[in-house]
Design a protein around this motif. Sequence first.
Motif, short mmCIF file in Angstrom:
data_model
loop_
_atom_site.label_atom_id
_atom_site.label_comp_id
_atom_site.label_asym_id
_atom_site.label_seq_id
_atom_site.Cartn_x
_atom_site.Cartn_y
_atom_site.Cartn_z
N ASP A 1 0.80 -1.24 0.00
CA ASP A 1 0.00 0.00 0.00
C ASP A 1 0.83 1.28 0.00
O ASP A 1 0.39 2.30 0.55
N GLU A 2 2.01 1.23 -0.57
CA GLU A 2 2.90 2.39 -0.65
C GLU A 2 3.15 3.02 0.72
O GLU A 2 3.49 4.20 0.83
N GLN A 3 3.01 2.23 1.78
CA GLN A 3 3.17 2.75 3.14
C GLN A 3 4.17 1.95 3.97
O GLN A 3 4.87 2.51 4.79
N VAL A 4 4.19 0.65 3.75
CA VAL A 4 5.00 -0.26 4.56
C VAL A 4 5.92 -1.03 3.62
O VAL A 4 5.50 -1.45 2.54
N ALA A 5 7.16 -1.23 4.05
CA ALA A 5 8.11 -1.98 3.22
C ALA A 5 8.81 -3.03 4.07
O ALA A 5 9.03 -2.84 5.27
N TRP A 6 9.13 -4.10 3.43
CA TRP A 6 9.94 -5.18 4.01
C TRP A 6 11.17 -5.27 3.12
O TRP A 6 11.05 -5.35 1.90
N VAL A 7 12.36 -5.20 3.71
CA VAL A 7 13.58 -5.19 2.92
C VAL A 7 14.68 -5.96 3.65
O VAL A 7 14.77 -5.91 4.88
N GLY A 8 15.49 -6.68 2.91
CA GLY A 8 16.58 -7.43 3.52
C GLY A 8 17.23 -8.38 2.54
O GLY A 8 17.03 -8.28 1.33
N SER A 9 17.99 -9.31 3.08
CA SER A 9 18.70 -10.27 2.22
C SER A 9 18.18 -11.68 2.37
O SER A 9 18.52 -12.56 1.58
N ALA A 10 17.33 -11.94 3.36
CA ALA A 10 16.89 -13.30 3.64
C ALA A 10 15.90 -13.81 2.61
O ALA A 10 15.00 -13.10 2.18
N ASN A 11 16.08 -15.07 2.23
CA ASN A 11 15.05 -15.78 1.50
C ASN A 11 14.02 -16.21 2.55
O ASN A 11 14.31 -16.25 3.74
N LEU A 12 12.84 -16.53 2.12
CA LEU A 12 11.82 -16.94 3.08
C LEU A 12 11.88 -18.45 3.31
O LEU A 12 10.96 -19.19 2.98
N ASP A 13 12.99 -18.89 3.86
CA ASP A 13 13.14 -20.30 4.19
C ASP A 13 13.92 -20.41 5.50
O ASP A 13 14.57 -19.46 5.95
N ALA A 14 13.84 -21.57 6.11
CA ALA A 14 14.47 -21.77 7.41
C ALA A 14 15.98 -21.61 7.35
O ALA A 14 16.59 -21.09 8.28
N ARG A 15 16.60 -22.07 6.26
CA ARG A 15 18.05 -21.99 6.16
C ARG A 15 18.54 -20.55 6.21
O ARG A 15 19.47 -20.22 6.94
N SER A 16 17.92 -19.67 5.44
CA SER A 16 18.35 -18.27 5.41
C SER A 16 18.21 -17.60 6.76
O SER A 16 19.06 -16.81 7.17
N ILE A 17 17.13 -17.90 7.44
CA ILE A 17 16.84 -17.20 8.68
C ILE A 17 17.58 -17.80 9.87
O ILE A 17 18.12 -17.08 10.70
N THR A 18 17.64 -19.13 9.95
CA THR A 18 18.23 -19.73 11.15
C THR A 18 19.69 -20.13 10.99
O THR A 18 20.45 -20.06 11.95
N LEU A 19 20.09 -20.54 9.79
CA LEU A 19 21.46 -21.02 9.61
C LEU A 19 22.38 -19.91 9.10
O LEU A 19 23.51 -19.77 9.56
#
Length: 108
Positions: free
Chosen positions: A34-52
């Motif tokens: 909605d041109e108001q909120v943004a999500w930005v980063g390097s993580a893929n949306l998987d367990a490996r990217s986030i936890t490992l």
Amino acid sequence: DWARRPFLRTLLEQGVVVRLYTDGMVHAKFAVVDEQVAWVGSANLDARSITLNFEVCAVVYDARAALQLLAQYESLSSRSRLLLIEELDNGRLSRMAEGLVWLLSPQL
């Protein structure tokens, strides 16, 4: 490339527009709501990217930042091409190769 093909096929079958950047590689990910909120980063949306890999993302509640990210998207889009589902349908042998690589996808 082989590991992502089944995931891309699923997205395309669901009507998602997939663009492939043709001018190198972009590892960053972002989404704008909605041109108001943004999500930005390097993580893929998987367990490996986030936890490992300990990759992170930030959620930004700022319309100006969201619009800047949309401008960045437009710039990247101008140097990309649409992926067509027909490009992913290369017969039985390709599907077998995808299946084998898919087994390794959690490690890739």
